[in-house]
Design a protein around this motif. Sequence first.
Motif, PDB file in Angstrom:
ATOM      1  N   GLY A  46      44.657  32.307  19.080  1.00 24.43           N
ATOM      2  CA  GLY A  46      43.470  31.304  20.020  1.00 24.43           C
ATOM      3  C   GLY A  46      43.386  30.578  21.182  1.00 24.43           C
ATOM      4  N   LYS A  47      45.099  31.502  22.338  1.00 26.89           N
ATOM      5  CA  LYS A  47      44.742  31.623  23.599  1.00 26.89           C
ATOM      6  C   LYS A  47      43.850  32.396  24.856  1.00 26.89           C
ATOM      7  CE  LYS A  47      48.944  29.057  22.882  1.00 26.89           C
ATOM      8  NZ  LYS A  47      50.384  29.198  23.626  1.00 26.89           N
ATOM      9  N   ARG A  49      45.326  36.217  25.876  1.00 29.60           N
ATOM     10  CA  ARG A  49      46.480  36.843  26.307  1.00 29.60           C
ATOM     11  C   ARG A  49      47.827  35.858  26.364  1.00 29.60           C
ATOM     12  NH1 ARG A  49      43.594  40.301  30.207  1.00 29.60           N
ATOM     13  NH2 ARG A  49      42.219  38.755  30.522  1.00 29.60           N
ATOM     14  N   HIS A  87      38.458  30.374  35.943  1.00 31.02           N
ATOM     15  CA  HIS A  87      39.863  29.654  34.730  1.00 31.02           C
ATOM     16  C   HIS A  87      41.058  30.305  35.209  1.00 31.02           C
ATOM     17  CE1 HIS A  87      36.491  29.426  31.381  1.00 31.02           C
ATOM     18  NE2 HIS A  87      36.074  28.573  31.937  1.00 31.02           N
ATOM     19  N   SER A 105      48.397  35.134  36.394  1.00 32.48           N
ATOM     20  CA  SER A 105      47.081  35.193  36.271  1.00 32.48           C
ATOM     21  C   SER A 105      47.055  34.578  34.303  1.00 32.48           C
ATOM     22  CB  SER A 105      45.807  36.107  36.189  1.00 32.48           C
ATOM     23  OG  SER A 105      45.393  35.405  37.258  1.00 32.48           O
ATOM     24  N   LEU A 106      48.115  35.236  33.965  1.00 32.27           N
ATOM     25  CA  LEU A 106      47.862  35.213  32.363  1.00 32.27           C
ATOM     26  C   LEU A 106      48.749  34.027  31.259  1.00 32.27           C
ATOM     27  CD1 LEU A 106      47.256  38.808  32.231  1.00 32.27           C
ATOM     28  CD2 LEU A 106      45.949  37.508  31.955  1.00 32.27           C
ATOM     29  N   HIS A 109      48.581  27.375  28.714  1.00 32.61           N
ATOM     30  CA  HIS A 109      49.014  26.209  29.309  1.00 32.61           C
ATOM     31  C   HIS A 109      49.915  25.847  27.908  1.00 32.61           C
ATOM     32  CE1 HIS A 109      48.723  22.226  29.347  1.00 32.61           C
ATOM     33  NE2 HIS A 109      48.531  21.727  28.864  1.00 32.61           N
ATOM     34  N   TYR A 144      48.959  22.936  33.360  1.00 31.25           N
ATOM     35  CA  TYR A 144      48.401  23.214  34.057  1.00 31.25           C
ATOM     36  C   TYR A 144      47.056  21.665  34.360  1.00 31.25           C
ATOM     37  CZ  TYR A 144      47.075  27.588  31.991  1.00 31.25           C
ATOM     38  OH  TYR A 144      46.608  29.300  31.540  1.00 31.25           O
ATOM     39  N   PHE A 150      39.144  23.849  28.472  1.00 31.87           N
ATOM     40  CA  PHE A 150      39.237  24.128  27.124  1.00 31.87           C
ATOM     41  C   PHE A 150      40.322  23.874  25.978  1.00 31.87           C
ATOM     42  CE2 PHE A 150      43.308  25.074  29.265  1.00 31.87           C
ATOM     43  CZ  PHE A 150      43.824  25.456  28.748  1.00 31.87           C
ATOM     44  N   ASP A 151      40.003  24.006  25.143  1.00 30.60           N
ATOM     45  CA  ASP A 151      40.447  23.018  23.669  1.00 30.60           C
ATOM     46  C   ASP A 151      41.500  23.765  23.568  1.00 30.60           C
ATOM     47  OD1 ASP A 151      39.146  20.985  22.951  1.00 30.60           O
ATOM     48  OD2 ASP A 151      38.195  22.369  20.993  1.00 30.60           O
ATOM     49  N   ILE A 155      49.498  22.822  21.073  1.00 27.94           N
ATOM     50  CA  ILE A 155      50.540  22.064  22.405  1.00 27.94           C
ATOM     51  C   ILE A 155      50.851  21.071  20.961  1.00 27.94           C
ATOM     52  CG2 ILE A 155      49.120  20.193  23.112  1.00 27.94           C
ATOM     53  CD1 ILE A 155      49.412  22.442  24.618  1.00 27.94           C
TER      54      ILE A 155
HETATM   55  C1  LIG Z   1      44.632  31.577  33.154  1.00 20.66           C
HETATM   56  S1  LIG Z   1      44.159  31.688  32.124  1.00 20.66           S
HETATM   57  C2  LIG Z   1      45.369  32.513  31.081  1.00 20.66           C
HETATM   58  C3  LIG Z   1      45.276  33.882  30.510  1.00 20.66           C
HETATM   59  C4  LIG Z   1      44.393  34.119  29.323  1.00 20.66           C
HETATM   60  N1  LIG Z   1      44.820  33.412  28.040  1.00 20.66           N
HETATM   61  C5  LIG Z   1      43.257  35.536  28.925  1.00 20.66           C
HETATM   62  O1  LIG Z   1      44.081  35.790  27.905  1.00 20.66           O
HETATM   63  O2  LIG Z   1      43.082  36.427  30.100  1.00 20.66           O
HETATM   64  C6  LIG Z   1      43.106  30.712  31.188  1.00 20.66           C
HETATM   65  C7  LIG Z   1      42.341  30.656  29.679  1.00 20.66           C
HETATM   66  O3  LIG Z   1      43.049  31.037  28.639  1.00 20.66           O
HETATM   67  C8  LIG Z   1      42.793  30.310  27.945  1.00 20.66           C
HETATM   68  N2  LIG Z   1      44.223  28.921  27.415  1.00 20.66           N
HETATM   69  C9  LIG Z   1      45.400  29.284  28.372  1.00 20.66           C
HETATM   70  N3  LIG Z   1      46.070  28.229  27.246  1.00 20.66           N
HETATM   71  C10 LIG Z   1      46.144  28.117  26.554  1.00 20.66           C
HETATM   72  C11 LIG Z   1      45.713  27.159  25.203  1.00 20.66           C
HETATM   73  N4  LIG Z   1      47.157  26.358  25.560  1.00 20.66           N
HETATM   74  N5  LIG Z   1      45.079  26.510  24.446  1.00 20.66           N
HETATM   75  C12 LIG Z   1      43.898  27.572  24.569  1.00 20.66           C
HETATM   76  N6  LIG Z   1      43.573  28.793  25.346  1.00 20.66           N
HETATM   77  C13 LIG Z   1      44.277  28.837  26.110  1.00 20.66           C
HETATM   78  C14 LIG Z   1      41.553  28.847  28.704  1.00 20.66           C
HETATM   79  O4  LIG Z   1      41.075  30.158  27.791  1.00 20.66           O
HETATM   80  C15 LIG Z   1      41.626  29.205  29.855  1.00 20.66           C
HETATM   81  O5  LIG Z   1      40.871  29.129  30.221  1.00 20.66           O
END
Ligand SMILES: C[S@@+](CC[C@H](N)C(=O)[O-])C[C@H]1O[C@@H](n2cnc3c(N)ncnc32)[C@H](O)[C@@H]1O
Length: 518
Positions: A46-47, A49, A87, A105-106, A109, A144, A150-151, A155
């Motif tokens: 759901g997030k 990578r 983002h 960047s990866l 949160h 963050y 984003f949802d 958490i």
């Molecule tokens: C800095 S990027 C982190 C890496 C990202 N997951 C990726 O695959 O590129 C930030 C994005 O990750 C996703 N994300 C980060 N933390 C999340 C969380 N706890 N729940 C859902 N999406 C999350 C959101 O889409 C956000 O815009």
Amino acid sequence: MAALPFTATASDSASISSGETSTKKSSSQSDWTLNDQGCYIKIAEGKGRGVYASRVIQPQTVIEVSPVLLFSESEYEDHGRHTILDHYTFKWRDGRMALALGLGSLFNHSTHPNVTYTLDRAHECIKYASVRTINPDEELCIFYGHKLWFDPVGIAETLEPQLSLDQHDQPAFFDILAIDDEGDDTELLGPDDPNDILESDSLPFIWKKLQVDEEEENMDDIRTMQAWVVDIPDSKHIATMLNWLKRSGLESDTLAHLKRIRKKDCTSTLLLSVSSSAPLLPTNVDIGDPYQVLVPCNPALTQTSLVLKNTLWPTVYAPRRKWEPEKWSIAKVRWARDAISHILRESNQITSDELPVIAHVPRPFEDEAQLPRSFTAKDTRISTAHPLHHAAMNVIREIADFRASTSSSDIAADSLMSASPPEDSLETSCTSSNGTNYLLTGLTLFITHEPCIMCSMALLHSRVKEVFYIIPMPQTGGCGGSACLPALRGVNHRYSIAHWRPTELGAAPAHLDEKIDA
Ligand SMILES: C[S@@+](CC[C@H](N)C(=O)[O-])C[C@H]1O[C@@H](n2cnc3c(N)ncnc32)[C@H](O)[C@@H]1O
């Protein structure tokens, strides 16, 4: 966005491009890691990578140093902001925006991050470090901020780390902050600036409003206390006595709202202390004996009250209510979260018959120097067969013992450090005997259960600054449950009270029973 510069080091050629379409890696990734600390990337449900640990990472380990690509404010406003970069970028100190290259960047949160980060402005990179032990295949997350775009998922995960923590395993944001090369005003910056002040409804806790009418605009309403004062007949001794007072350790927050000197009918009188016994004064200055007078307990909130209070003792005019909670920044909220996580962990580890009540006083957020270390105490009523050994009482006593044992040695050290004492140097060894060390002045107590009436009163006497509790105790609580001690008329100190929002705890902490007497 251009492909991030990751290089797979083994034959595994799974795609790690963004989004859910990437191939999921198996949980055994040690042959496919992306940096020296053995981090790897896999899809985090759901997030997109996420970054994961392939092996145990010890607390306070620098796990990644990501160089950044900086964008000027205008370049970012005009272009970057309208792309997916929005983002991924961090606010850089000077208004520029920074895209972290490498793993930076990866990190996803979490409200309970296991990784913190610092900006290294000199080297234009961001350092990421673990705040506790991280287990193999555990996701590495940063915080963050509260304004998410984003949802968030994951958490409400359990607050408990998967491996048991030892005592060195406490979150250590502030130790990590010291990594900053400039060492002065490092901040954790992210999509939100940690200095941002949060609105009260974004805070993970709710302040209790103390129902008190404190304007004190009639002489009869003015709350007073007995304070020790001494007349100084010859004004040339005023400076000497003020210097002595500074070194004596008698000064305390309790008198901070009062002027030190009162001049009346050509006599100057010095305000000394609120100790129970008369302070020991220097014998080599021509002054009288100390005596007690009634002084106001609080600053004046209105001009009318000021006029009345000044007839007792010159008082400070402070229209802001003394116990009104101050503004909370994102960074300070993180500090409080750490404390709450700590007491939850500790109470969960109580395996004996002892009640699972934990009280914790961390080093203050604003002024760490006030307390050189944090204190945690559990309830020991059962093991000691002593009905007063509640967790809050125990932690107050521990800090009192600590402060009492250090205050006299501090003064000794101070006087040793002064190579040539000033001419008017006076005896200060009487300090600890004056008994004016207010135990928790300026400190915050975090406790699993709302303190009972006895503990709430002890906290009041200790001059604690604020109390945070998780479980309300409607039958026995003294912070609003069955009574609200700091709101009582006639008390000479008030502290702020906050209830940690249950929704912030994820799954309800089952081990915290609401029926016990805390
Ligand atoms: C800095 S990027 C982190 C890496 C990202 N997951 C990726 O695959 O590129 C930030 C994005 O990750 C996703 N994300 C980060 N933390 C999340 C969380 N706890 N729940 C859902 N999406 C999350 C959101 O889409 C956000 O815009």
